[in-house]
Design a protein around this motif. Sequence first.
Motif, mmCIF file in Angstrom:
data_model
loop_
_atom_site.group_PDB
_atom_site.id
_atom_site.type_symbol
_atom_site.label_atom_id
_atom_site.label_comp_id
_atom_site.label_asym_id
_atom_site.label_seq_id
_atom_site.Cartn_x
_atom_site.Cartn_y
_atom_site.Cartn_z
ATOM 1 N N THR A 8 0.831 -1.207 0.000
ATOM 2 C CA THR A 8 0.000 0.000 0.000
ATOM 3 C C THR A 8 0.866 1.257 0.000
ATOM 4 O O THR A 8 1.901 1.301 0.644
ATOM 5 C CB THR A 8 -0.906 0.015 1.260
ATOM 6 N N ALA A 9 0.379 2.256 -0.718
ATOM 7 C CA ALA A 9 0.991 3.591 -0.664
ATOM 8 C C ALA A 9 -0.110 4.622 -0.474
ATOM 9 O O ALA A 9 -1.212 4.476 -1.013
ATOM 10 C CB ALA A 9 1.766 3.898 -1.936
ATOM 11 N N VAL A 10 0.196 5.641 0.298
ATOM 12 C CA VAL A 10 -0.663 6.816 0.373
ATOM 13 C C VAL A 10 -0.177 7.772 -0.712
ATOM 14 O O VAL A 10 1.024 8.072 -0.787
ATOM 15 C CB VAL A 10 -0.573 7.497 1.751
ATOM 16 N N VAL A 11 -1.091 8.207 -1.555
ATOM 17 C CA VAL A 11 -0.761 9.174 -2.602
ATOM 18 C C VAL A 11 -1.420 10.501 -2.218
ATOM 19 O O VAL A 11 -2.647 10.618 -2.225
ATOM 20 C CB VAL A 11 -1.233 8.701 -3.991
ATOM 21 N N VAL A 12 -0.587 11.457 -1.851
ATOM 22 C CA VAL A 12 -1.046 12.783 -1.431
ATOM 23 C C VAL A 12 -0.956 13.689 -2.654
ATOM 24 O O VAL A 12 0.135 14.020 -3.116
ATOM 25 C CB VAL A 12 -0.170 13.329 -0.283
ATOM 26 N N VAL A 13 -2.106 14.088 -3.165
ATOM 27 C CA VAL A 13 -2.170 14.825 -4.419
ATOM 28 C C VAL A 13 -2.174 16.337 -4.177
ATOM 29 O O VAL A 13 -3.087 16.874 -3.531
ATOM 30 C CB VAL A 13 -3.422 14.413 -5.228
ATOM 31 N N ALA A 50 3.637 1.490 5.448
ATOM 32 C CA ALA A 50 3.232 1.770 4.069
ATOM 33 C C ALA A 50 4.105 2.884 3.491
ATOM 34 O O ALA A 50 4.723 3.655 4.221
ATOM 35 C CB ALA A 50 1.756 2.174 4.022
ATOM 36 N N ARG A 51 4.124 2.973 2.204
ATOM 37 C CA ARG A 51 4.913 4.000 1.514
ATOM 38 C C ARG A 51 4.084 5.272 1.325
ATOM 39 O O ARG A 51 2.863 5.239 1.357
ATOM 40 C CB ARG A 51 5.389 3.465 0.182
ATOM 41 N N ASP A 99 10.254 9.321 1.011
ATOM 42 C CA ASP A 99 9.009 9.500 0.265
ATOM 43 C C ASP A 99 9.332 9.850 -1.187
ATOM 44 O O ASP A 99 10.345 10.491 -1.475
ATOM 45 C CB ASP A 99 8.176 10.634 0.870
ATOM 46 N N LEU A 100 8.443 9.455 -2.075
ATOM 47 C CA LEU A 100 8.566 9.863 -3.471
ATOM 48 C C LEU A 100 7.806 11.166 -3.665
ATOM 49 O O LEU A 100 6.663 11.285 -3.233
ATOM 50 C CB LEU A 100 7.986 8.790 -4.399
ATOM 51 N N VAL A 101 8.458 12.144 -4.301
ATOM 52 C CA VAL A 101 7.785 13.387 -4.683
ATOM 53 C C VAL A 101 7.756 13.421 -6.206
ATOM 54 O O VAL A 101 8.802 13.425 -6.851
ATOM 55 C CB VAL A 101 8.492 14.633 -4.105
ATOM 56 N N VAL A 102 6.556 13.409 -6.755
ATOM 57 C CA VAL A 102 6.348 13.361 -8.202
ATOM 58 C C VAL A 102 5.954 14.741 -8.688
ATOM 59 O O VAL A 102 4.976 15.313 -8.201
ATOM 60 C CB VAL A 102 5.216 12.358 -8.556
ATOM 61 N N GLU A 116 4.247 5.213 -11.930
ATOM 62 C CA GLU A 116 3.914 3.806 -12.162
ATOM 63 C C GLU A 116 5.123 2.896 -11.966
ATOM 64 O O GLU A 116 5.031 1.858 -11.299
ATOM 65 C CB GLU A 116 3.331 3.622 -13.568
ATOM 66 N N GLY A 117 6.249 3.271 -12.506
ATOM 67 C CA GLY A 117 7.463 2.457 -12.351
ATOM 68 C C GLY A 117 7.885 2.341 -10.894
ATOM 69 O O GLY A 117 8.297 1.267 -10.439
ATOM 70 N N TRP A 118 7.776 3.426 -10.148
ATOM 71 C CA TRP A 118 8.145 3.412 -8.733
ATOM 72 C C TRP A 118 7.216 2.502 -7.945
ATOM 73 O O TRP A 118 7.667 1.699 -7.124
ATOM 74 C CB TRP A 118 8.118 4.838 -8.182
ATOM 75 N N LEU A 119 5.905 2.619 -8.173
ATOM 76 C CA LEU A 119 4.942 1.761 -7.473
ATOM 77 C C LEU A 119 5.213 0.292 -7.779
ATOM 78 O O LEU A 119 5.244 -0.552 -6.870
ATOM 79 C CB LEU A 119 3.507 2.120 -7.861
#
Length: 190
Positions: A8-13, A50-51, A99-102, A116-119
């Motif tokens: 699971t990852a939380v995606v903070v938009v 979780a990530r 954390d990943l920052v996109v 997508e690649g990171w997930l």
Amino acid sequence: MALDPKRTAVVVVDMQNGFCHPDGSLFAPGSESAVGPVTELVAAARDAGARVVYTRDVHPPEQFDGNHYYDEFERWGEHVVEGTWDADLHADLDVRDEDLVVEKHTYDAFHQTQLEGWLDSHGVDDLLICGTLANVCVLHTAGSAGLRDYRPILVTDALGYIEEGHKEYAVDHADWLFGETTTLADVAFE
């Protein structure tokens, strides 16, 4: 709703100054109100293992010059311009090195980004999606996630919006078409 934190990852938009701070170029009080619930969700997810992913809507000043059809600056006014305070993540967010920052340039956090690649490389299948704006970047990101075979779950009380009706539309549409919805209190990790 029990989730495996390893998958699971939380995606903070787009919880950025431009949308969440009263001095932001596209400030929405509903987005400012989401800061607390978003930080609570991130803390619970992080404690469970979780990530965490943060997205930033960032526009180079010339991004829409010469566009044939779509010009976000024409629609929304100039906002979250690259290199400005407006484009920075809100100071109350607990962003960490792991954390990943996109950085994205459209409503969809998957479009021409590394998300997508990171997930996939981290074995993530389930996405707890929160942030702002519910009916714009949150909805487009969640729909794109579902089309890529991730399980998008909108956390309804951690969503920012301009008008309450916009949030209700996004939640109803996601629940009906491609995802699931839950509340912060109902998120649990197994």
